[in-house]
Scaffold this active site. Structure first.
Site, PDB file in Angstrom:
ATOM      1  N   LEU A  46     -56.611   2.390   4.606  1.00  0.00           N
ATOM      2  CA  LEU A  46     -57.166   3.560   3.933  1.00  0.00           C
ATOM      3  C   LEU A  46     -56.559   4.789   4.612  1.00  0.00           C
ATOM      4  O   LEU A  46     -56.534   4.868   5.840  1.00  0.00           O
ATOM      5  CB  LEU A  46     -58.695   3.613   4.065  1.00  0.00           C
ATOM      6  CG  LEU A  46     -59.533   2.865   3.032  1.00  0.00           C
ATOM      7  CD1 LEU A  46     -61.015   3.034   3.365  1.00  0.00           C
ATOM      8  CD2 LEU A  46     -59.258   3.344   1.612  1.00  0.00           C
ATOM      9  N   ASP A  47     -56.083   5.740   3.819  1.00  0.00           N
ATOM     10  CA  ASP A  47     -55.534   6.973   4.387  1.00  0.00           C
ATOM     11  C   ASP A  47     -56.607   7.720   5.179  1.00  0.00           C
ATOM     12  O   ASP A  47     -57.802   7.568   4.898  1.00  0.00           O
ATOM     13  CB  ASP A  47     -55.013   7.882   3.272  1.00  0.00           C
ATOM     14  CG  ASP A  47     -53.833   7.266   2.534  1.00  0.00           C
ATOM     15  OD1 ASP A  47     -53.092   6.492   3.161  1.00  0.00           O
ATOM     16  OD2 ASP A  47     -53.684   7.550   1.331  1.00  0.00           O
TER      17      ASP A  47
END
Length: 317
Positions: A46-47
């Site tokens: 996940l960024d």
């Protein structure tokens, strides 16, 4: 004499609700520290700007990571129209602007063009490798990044609301390798404007959902205490939907040594029921456990045998 691994032999899954501005690698480090685990890894990055479900595997559960990474994912996200950014999200630099703001009807009419099997070019700032290097490393250094388009699957996408003319919130169910940032970028182009993702939340991945996740700060409060283990899920949780069989002690010993076992008639009936088909089961992946429920192996059904390709070993280190 083999060197003893640092940490404790802990096996299972921990589902974190990742906060904003924390990397996936940092989350894994925290989980590993809380459980004093020897080995840990996550099932899909996940960024930093994204929140939501980050599934972390500990110990032998890391052998089931590919099954979670291949599973369907659900996202809720906000698109912002009128600005294209080099990262395709709010963290990047503005590279193009537009005065065009799509209406609700225009958005809903355009969505079907980006649902199903579609061809998508990943963002330049992504974890895709180019000649052994991560694309985001190359992009950060100012080097040109050319990524090949690839086919991904978008199962469903819907417009949830429009808070104002600049923004629109969506929900999307997609398969492996699909980028929400690229989807918004491409939707904006279809609508004759430009856009980027300004908020992103993953609400589910495979069998794991946000409702059953624990916040990172909450988990930190259980550092090295038994209460943390209330949030450790069995390895088998990641294998939801894969046909399963219980095997006897002698068969478990054979499988753990890497040897195949013969599939008996009752097993075939159970496998067909578990697979939901009466068709040929050749090549079927099967999860095998002891009668007591301890994972033994993942195996492939070939020529009347179950041939292990991942074996679970629960040593103490």
């Amino acid at each position: 004499m083999a060197r003893r691994k640092k940490g404790t032999a802990v096996h299972g899954w921990v589902v974190i609700d990742k906060p904003v501005d924390v990397t996936s690698t940092q989350v894994v480090a925290v989980v590993k520290r809380v459980f004093d685990a020897q080995k840990a890894g996550h099932a899909g990055t996940l960024d930093p700007m994204a929140t939501g479900v980050l599934a972390v595997a500990l110990g032998e559960a890391t052998k089931t990571v590919p099954f979670v990474m291949d599973a369907q994912k659900t996202y809720r996200f906000m698109a912002r129209w009128g600005e294209a950014r080099d990262t395709d999200d709010a963290e990047g630099q503005v590279i193009a602007v537009s005065e065009i703001r799509p209406t609700r009807q225009e958005i809903e009419n355009a969505i079907p063009r980006l649902v199903g099997h579609i061809v998508q070019t990943p963002p330049a700032f992504s974890a895709v490798k180019v000649d052994g290097e991560r694309a985001y490393d190359m992009a950060r250094e100012g080097r040109a990044v050319e990524l090949a388009p690839r086919e991904v699957e978008i199962y469903q996408a819907s417009l949830l609301r429009q808070p104002d003319s600049d923004r629109a919130e969506f929900e999307m169910h997609c398969g492996k390798g699909a980028y929400v940032r690229a989807w918004v970028r491409d939707l904006a182009r279809v609508l004759g404007t430009v856009g980027h993702v300004c908020e992103l939340r993953r609400t589910a991945v495979g069998p794991f959902s946000a409702e059953g996740a624990i916040g990172l700060e909450n988990l930190k409060s259980f550092m090295h205490i038994p209460a943390a283990f209330e949030h450790l899920r069995p390895i088998s949780t990641a294998l939801d939907g894969i046909p399963a069989l219980a095997v006897t002690g002698p068969d478990a010993v054979r499988l753990r040594s890497g040897s195949p076992i013969i599939v008996r008639a009752p097993h075939f009936a159970r496998l067909k029921e578990g697979a939901g088909t009466s068709d040929d089961l050749q090549g079927l992946t099967v999860f095998l456990s002891t009668i007591e429920g301890e994972p033994v192996a993942l195996a492939t059904l070939e020529a009347g045998e179950l041939r292990p390709f991942r074996v679970f070993n629960f040593g103490t280190g």
